[in-house]
Design an enzyme around this catalytic site. Structure first.
Site, PDB file in Angstrom:
ATOM      1  N   ASP A 278       4.949   0.367   0.432  1.00 19.90           N
ATOM      2  CA  ASP A 278       5.990  -0.482  -0.429  1.00 19.90           C
ATOM      3  C   ASP A 278       5.709  -0.018  -1.665  1.00 19.90           C
ATOM      4  O   ASP A 278       6.705  -0.802  -2.817  1.00 19.90           O
ATOM      5  CB  ASP A 278       5.441  -1.925   0.004  1.00 19.90           C
ATOM      6  N   SER A 279       4.942   0.786  -2.110  1.00 23.51           N
ATOM      7  CA  SER A 279       4.902   1.392  -3.546  1.00 23.51           C
ATOM      8  C   SER A 279       6.303   2.277  -3.518  1.00 23.51           C
ATOM      9  O   SER A 279       6.672   2.169  -4.877  1.00 23.51           O
ATOM     10  CB  SER A 279       4.019   2.801  -3.437  1.00 23.51           C
TER      11      SER A 279
ATOM     12  N   ASP B 208       4.972  -0.039   5.675  1.00 23.33           N
ATOM     13  CA  ASP B 208       4.061  -1.095   5.309  1.00 23.33           C
ATOM     14  C   ASP B 208       4.847  -2.184   5.365  1.00 23.33           C
ATOM     15  O   ASP B 208       6.233  -2.332   5.403  1.00 23.33           O
ATOM     16  CB  ASP B 208       4.158  -0.761   3.714  1.00 23.33           C
TER      17      ASP B 208
ATOM     18  N   GLU C 114      -8.615   0.818  -1.314  1.00 24.35           N
ATOM     19  CA  GLU C 114      -8.103   1.225  -2.546  1.00 24.35           C
ATOM     20  C   GLU C 114      -8.856   0.514  -3.924  1.00 24.35           C
ATOM     21  O   GLU C 114      -9.408  -0.564  -3.573  1.00 24.35           O
ATOM     22  CB  GLU C 114      -6.703   0.566  -2.742  1.00 24.35           C
TER      23      GLU C 114
HETATM   24  O1  KIV Z   1       2.263   1.258  -0.966  1.00 21.58           O
HETATM   25  C1  KIV Z   1       1.566   2.435  -1.062  1.00 21.58           C
HETATM   26  O2  KIV Z   1       1.915   3.474  -1.271  1.00 21.58           O
HETATM   27  C2  KIV Z   1       0.101   2.308  -0.478  1.00 21.58           C
HETATM   28  C3  KIV Z   1      -0.783   3.074  -0.577  1.00 21.58           C
HETATM   29  C4  KIV Z   1      -0.913   3.443  -2.160  1.00 21.58           C
HETATM   30  C5  KIV Z   1      -2.279   3.231  -0.007  1.00 21.58           C
HETATM   31  O3  KIV Z   1      -0.266   1.065  -0.054  1.00 21.58           O
END
Ligand code: KIV
Length: 275
Positions: A49-50, A88, A187
């Protein structure tokens, strides 16, 4: 018949079996062309979700929706053949109840064709992980610094600075693994805490800012490629794409302004009908 040879996708049990084995290579992916480049090198591609921050320019992951995750998940599935693709679950799509989590996870899996979902897993999420895992949804947990909790936490802060916080992260890890997650992203924790967690759980740990004590590593692809001016301190840059793109675009702009781009006569040799 397609000339493309069929490649076997990495599965959740394959990832699970890598505990204490060859380190897991993981990166984020949000679109088909990048997934195509990353796929031969990676065991796991995360449609994180990044994407909200990296691609859509949001300040946090809170505004990311289920529809956004499904759209990017479909693109990454189209671009990849071998890596396990995990998508995610965005903020608000799983916290209310195990039923809510199952229904939205099932939607992500059936609409994208991905192999797993990931959820940020405070201890409260254990019931939902168990509910999904018992109903055949492969789940990756995410503990330590949980970006969806950044507003409540007062920012993106590393975890485990006090004994109580350290214990909380260890409890999250145990609860996530006991509930049936097949891997856990850790993380933003210190190396000794990552090491303790990696020894305490029987599923692979995948670190991001959590040291080489983990069973593998994940990074945001754009961070490691140097797309942004700022990257977290723990990210090693393997390229400087911002500078290289800027230089390439400047060269292009210069050539267009001086008409040094190919004329269509050089590109196409069209036969005139009357010639
Ligand atoms: O949303 C994301 O990219 C993540 C990673 C940084 C592990 O959760």
């Amino acid at each position: 018949m397609s000339a493309q040879t069929q490649v076997r996708r990495i599965t959740a049990p394959d990832i699970r079996a890598r505990k204490s084995g060859e380190p897991l290579v993981c990166l984020t992916a949000y679109d088909a062309p990048m997934a195509r480049i990353l796929d031969p090198h990676c065991d796991l591609l995360l449609v994180g979700d990044s994407v909200g921050m990296v691609v859509h320019g949001l300040d946090s992951t809170i505004g990311v929706t289920l529809d956004m995750m499904i759209m990017h998940g479909k693109a990454v599935m189209r671009g990849s053949r071998r890596a396990l693709v995990a998508v995610d679950m965005p903020f608000g799509s799983y916290e209310a109840s195990p039923q809510q989590a199952f229904e939205n996870a099932a939607r992500i899996m059936s609409e994208t064709g991905c192999q797993a979902i990931k959820i940020e897993s405070g201890t409260y999420a254990a019931e939902s992980i168990a509910f999904m895992a018992e109903r055949s949804i492969p789940v990756v947990g995410h503990i330590g610094l949980r970006p969806q909790a950044a507003l409540a936490d007062g920012g993106f802060k590393a975890k485990g600075r006090t004994d109580a916080e350290r214990q909380r992260v260890i409890d999250e890890a145990r609860a996530t693994a006991d509930a049936g997650a097949f891997a856990i992203v850790i993380e933003g924790v210190a190396e000794n805490l990552a090491e303790e967690i990696t020894q305490a759980v029987d599923v692979p740990t995948i670190g991001i800012g959590a040291s080489s004590a983990c069973d593998g590593q994940i990074l945001v692809t754009q961070d490691m490629l140097g797309v942004f001016e700022w990257t977290p301190k723990f990210v090693k840059r393997y390229d400087n794409m911002a500078e290289r793109t800027d230089a390439a675009v400047a060269r292009y702009a210069e050539e267009v302004r001086s008409r040094a781009f190919p004329s269509s006569a050089e590109v196409y040799t069209l036969k005139r009908k009357d010639g």
